[in-house]
Design an enzyme around this catalytic site. Sequence first.
Site, mmCIF file in Angstrom:
data_model
loop_
_atom_site.group_PDB
_atom_site.id
_atom_site.type_symbol
_atom_site.label_atom_id
_atom_site.label_comp_id
_atom_site.label_asym_id
_atom_site.label_seq_id
_atom_site.Cartn_x
_atom_site.Cartn_y
_atom_site.Cartn_z
ATOM 1 N N THR A 127 -2.024 -5.825 -6.836
ATOM 2 C CA THR A 127 -1.935 -5.776 -8.297
ATOM 3 C C THR A 127 -0.531 -5.476 -8.808
ATOM 4 O OG1 THR A 127 -4.201 -5.046 -8.436
ATOM 5 C CG2 THR A 127 -2.821 -4.533 -10.319
ATOM 6 N N SER A 149 -4.983 -7.497 -1.071
ATOM 7 C CA SER A 149 -5.184 -6.734 0.167
ATOM 8 C C SER A 149 -6.568 -6.931 0.764
ATOM 9 C CB SER A 149 -4.864 -5.259 -0.027
ATOM 10 O OG SER A 149 -5.900 -4.604 -0.682
ATOM 11 N N SER A 150 -7.475 -7.541 0.012
ATOM 12 C CA SER A 150 -8.778 -7.828 0.639
ATOM 13 C C SER A 150 -8.630 -8.945 1.681
ATOM 14 C CB SER A 150 -9.831 -8.176 -0.417
ATOM 15 O OG SER A 150 -9.322 -9.123 -1.302
ATOM 16 N N THR A 188 -4.342 -2.025 -3.406
ATOM 17 C CA THR A 188 -5.007 -0.740 -3.181
ATOM 18 C C THR A 188 -6.300 -0.869 -2.380
ATOM 19 O OG1 THR A 188 -6.130 -0.915 -5.305
ATOM 20 C CG2 THR A 188 -4.067 0.323 -5.264
ATOM 21 N N GLN A 198 -20.779 10.511 6.530
ATOM 22 C CA GLN A 198 -20.727 9.771 5.255
ATOM 23 C C GLN A 198 -20.206 10.665 4.127
ATOM 24 O OE1 GLN A 198 -24.559 7.957 4.405
ATOM 25 N NE2 GLN A 198 -24.660 7.040 6.423
HETATM 26 N N1 ASP Z 1 -7.372 -6.508 -5.287
HETATM 27 C C1 ASP Z 1 -6.121 -5.802 -5.310
HETATM 28 C C2 ASP Z 1 -5.647 -5.615 -3.892
HETATM 29 O O1 ASP Z 1 -6.090 -4.739 -3.213
HETATM 30 C C3 ASP Z 1 -6.247 -4.516 -5.996
HETATM 31 C C4 ASP Z 1 -4.972 -3.729 -6.078
HETATM 32 O O2 ASP Z 1 -3.927 -4.099 -5.682
HETATM 33 O O3 ASP Z 1 -5.050 -2.639 -6.621
HETATM 34 O O4 ASP Z 1 -4.832 -6.343 -3.458
#
Ligand code: ASP
Length: 360
Positions: A16, A61-62, A92, A280
């Site tokens: 992001t 990042s996913s 994130t 958990q």
């Molecule tokens: N979907 C984004 C990522 O993890 C979210 C972020 O950067 O906060 O790449």
Amino acid sequence: MAENRVSILLVYTGGTIGMVENPSTGVLEPFDFNYLKDNVPELRRLGCDISIVEFNPPLDSSAITPEEWVRLASIIEENYQLYDGFVILHGTDTMAYTASALSFVFEGLDKPIVFTGSQLPVGKLRTDGKENLITAIEIAAARDDRGRPRVPEVSLFFENYLMRGNRTSKISADQFSAFESFNYPHLAYAGIDIRYHERSISRSEGIPLAVNKTFDPHVAILKLFPGITREVVEAILGIPTLKGVVLETFGSGNAPMTPWFLEALREAVARDIVIVNVTQCVTGYVEMQRYETGLLLQEIGLISGRDCTTESALTKLMYLLGRGYSTEEVKRQMGLSLRGELTLEPSDEGGGREPLIYRH
Ligand code: ASP
């Protein structure tokens, strides 16, 4: 690079922080790194030399996999002698995994590697990205009065707090304080000044740098829930190529005592699958001797993940399996604190830090 000026390598992987809004759809899309530079002119005023390397294309990042962990580790390794510190801009969503993974890669680290990102792109008026970026660079560049780096660890800075990378988890999808280190104290607090918590910062002085960046992906996370079926457990534990499992149990490491469940674990252990018991709960400690159900798991041969996060247990398994160790050696090292990722002797509160007082 000017003499005596601290040099920082900024690696932009995506996320992001460097995204822009597509004007027609409103969706956030990765953008060229120049966008970030243009929107944070303060970078030039920081008093250090900053060089930039970027992933092309930048990745949400996913989409980050162990392949990118290796790419990132290689960039740092190749530039290790040229820079005093490294700042990694990362999405994130999986930042806690990447920070954990990199902490295992670098043994004997004596320079800061600081991860950060943001919840809002830097181009947005209310962005948290500018402050995160600027403070992360300041931390990576900071020296103590003996000229040593203040935080020679893989760390993660987000919204005022610097945390040990392999102790973090993403805790919020929309708040600016998106990360927490539940079981280990913060390494620094950035308010008017940056206050470093010396006692919590680890230094690997005297240990030569070793970079081991092979990860074995034959691992799984199995999260228990009331009513989990035999099919689900057996499907996961029965994967023919499986070598390691992070078993997310209840409370202090408890699981159902159903005979089929225990048998499935026994069979997996007999097939040399390393099973790590992680709770958990967000705070606290796995103590398999506390209840009969936990004790049974220990007798079956599960390893206690103590107070480590799922992210760190998983990446540590991938790292240790990637080193080609025997099953016994992987099990032994899973029980050790290699990079401060777990607490060996819990305090009376049951974990590596006092119970967290929530900030929100
Ligand atoms: N979907 C984004 C990522 O993890 C979210 C972020 O950067 O906060 O790449």
